[in-house]
Design a protein around this motif. Structure first.
Motif, PDB file in Angstrom:
ATOM      1  N   UNK A  61      -3.954   4.218  -0.124  1.00  9.31           N
ATOM      2  CA  UNK A  61      -4.317   4.932   0.784  1.00  9.31           C
ATOM      3  C   UNK A  61      -2.654   5.283   0.657  1.00  9.31           C
ATOM      4  N   UNK A  62      -2.477   6.960   1.367  1.00  5.78           N
ATOM      5  CA  UNK A  62      -1.334   7.107   2.250  1.00  5.78           C
ATOM      6  C   UNK A  62      -0.410   7.487   3.021  1.00  5.78           C
ATOM      7  N   UNK A 118      -5.911  -4.889  -4.702  1.00  5.50           N
ATOM      8  CA  UNK A 118      -7.235  -5.039  -3.552  1.00  5.50           C
ATOM      9  C   UNK A 118      -6.609  -3.659  -3.010  1.00  5.50           C
ATOM     10  N   UNK A 119      -5.537  -3.281  -2.176  1.00  7.87           N
ATOM     11  CA  UNK A 119      -4.922  -2.314  -1.768  1.00  7.87           C
ATOM     12  C   UNK A 119      -3.367  -1.796  -2.024  1.00  7.87           C
ATOM     13  N   UNK A 120      -4.024  -0.668  -2.367  1.00  6.06           N
ATOM     14  CA  UNK A 120      -2.071  -0.131  -3.054  1.00  6.06           C
ATOM     15  C   UNK A 120      -1.901   0.969  -1.351  1.00  6.06           C
ATOM     16  N   UNK A 121      -0.372   0.316  -1.229  1.00  5.08           N
ATOM     17  CA  UNK A 121      -0.065   1.852   0.083  1.00  5.08           C
ATOM     18  C   UNK A 121       1.079   2.654  -0.607  1.00  5.08           C
ATOM     19  N   UNK A 157       5.611 -13.079   1.019  1.00  5.01           N
ATOM     20  CA  UNK A 157       3.883 -13.794   1.065  1.00  5.01           C
ATOM     21  C   UNK A 157       2.860 -12.873   0.996  1.00  5.01           C
ATOM     22  N   UNK A 158       2.588 -11.842   1.353  1.00  4.72           N
ATOM     23  CA  UNK A 158       1.440 -10.915   1.594  1.00  4.72           C
ATOM     24  C   UNK A 158       1.283  -9.798   0.672  1.00  4.72           C
ATOM     25  N   UNK A 159       2.448  -9.445   0.165  1.00  5.80           N
ATOM     26  CA  UNK A 159       2.113  -8.253  -0.644  1.00  5.80           C
ATOM     27  C   UNK A 159       3.539  -8.376  -1.296  1.00  5.80           C
ATOM     28  N   UNK A 160       3.756  -7.454  -2.098  1.00  3.34           N
ATOM     29  CA  UNK A 160       4.641  -6.697  -3.036  1.00  3.34           C
ATOM     30  C   UNK A 160       5.020  -5.609  -3.067  1.00  3.34           C
ATOM     31  N   UNK A 161       6.620  -4.953  -2.967  1.00  4.21           N
ATOM     32  CA  UNK A 161       6.814  -3.929  -2.936  1.00  4.21           C
ATOM     33  C   UNK A 161       7.955  -2.860  -3.868  1.00  4.21           C
ATOM     34  N   UNK A 187       0.081  -3.772  -2.963  1.00  5.29           N
ATOM     35  CA  UNK A 187       1.277  -3.765  -3.389  1.00  5.29           C
ATOM     36  C   UNK A 187       1.304  -2.158  -2.006  1.00  5.29           C
ATOM     37  N   UNK A 188       2.732  -2.304  -1.970  1.00  5.79           N
ATOM     38  CA  UNK A 188       3.199  -1.008  -1.191  1.00  5.79           C
ATOM     39  C   UNK A 188       4.144  -0.356  -1.945  1.00  5.79           C
ATOM     40  N   UNK A 189       4.007   1.113  -2.681  1.00  8.16           N
ATOM     41  CA  UNK A 189       5.455   1.618  -2.808  1.00  8.16           C
ATOM     42  C   UNK A 189       5.817   2.492  -2.691  1.00  8.16           C
ATOM     43  N   UNK A 190       6.743   2.786  -2.129  1.00  8.73           N
ATOM     44  CA  UNK A 190       7.624   3.456  -1.411  1.00  8.73           C
ATOM     45  C   UNK A 190       8.604   4.512  -2.217  1.00  8.73           C
TER      46      UNK A 190
END
Length: 122
Positions: free
Chosen positions: A104-105, A77-80, A11-15, A46-49
């Motif tokens: 942010x990393x 808006x934000x990329x982790x 609901x809050x971000x894509x991974x 967005x979260x990129x693992x």
């Protein structure tokens, strides 16, 4: 794309979970894929693992990748970015931020998710 990528949406971000051998070409193709996918779904966080990516880019390549991410993802808006602790240099982060992307990393998944879920006021 040389990386194997798994996508999961909440609901809050894509991974995006990426795995495979490192190369600048693979990272640019990943950024291109993420850009197209997030634009299609209008994802803002967005979260990129990258913890299953084998090897590390040079500092110059990391800076270039930060610039590419900022160019391809200006609407995010934000990329982790989640990397192994030994791989944290913040080089791509500084380059992306200099170009206007809020990147942010992290080496901690819980910290990355908490940052993505923070309520931003301002």
């Amino acid at each position: 794309m040389p990386f194997k990528v798994t996508v999961s949406r909440s609901l809050h971000y894509v991974r995006y979970d990426a795995a495979g051998p490192t190369s600048l070409k693979s990272f640019i193709e990943l950024a291109t894929f993420v850009a197209a996918d997030t634009a299609c779904y209008e994802d803002a966080k967005v979260l990129v693992d990258l913890r299953r990516v084998d090897g590390q880019l040079t500092p110059h390549e990391q800076a270039l990748l930060g610039e590419v991410a900022a160019l391809k993802l200006p609407y995010v808006f934000k990329l982790a970015s989640l990397v192994p602790a030994a791989a944290v240099t913040h080089t791509s982060e500084r380059a992306a931020v200099d170009k206007g992307l809020t990147l942010r990393v992290f080496d901690s998944e819980s910290e990355a998710v908490a940052w993505l879920l923070e309520v931003d006021v301002g």
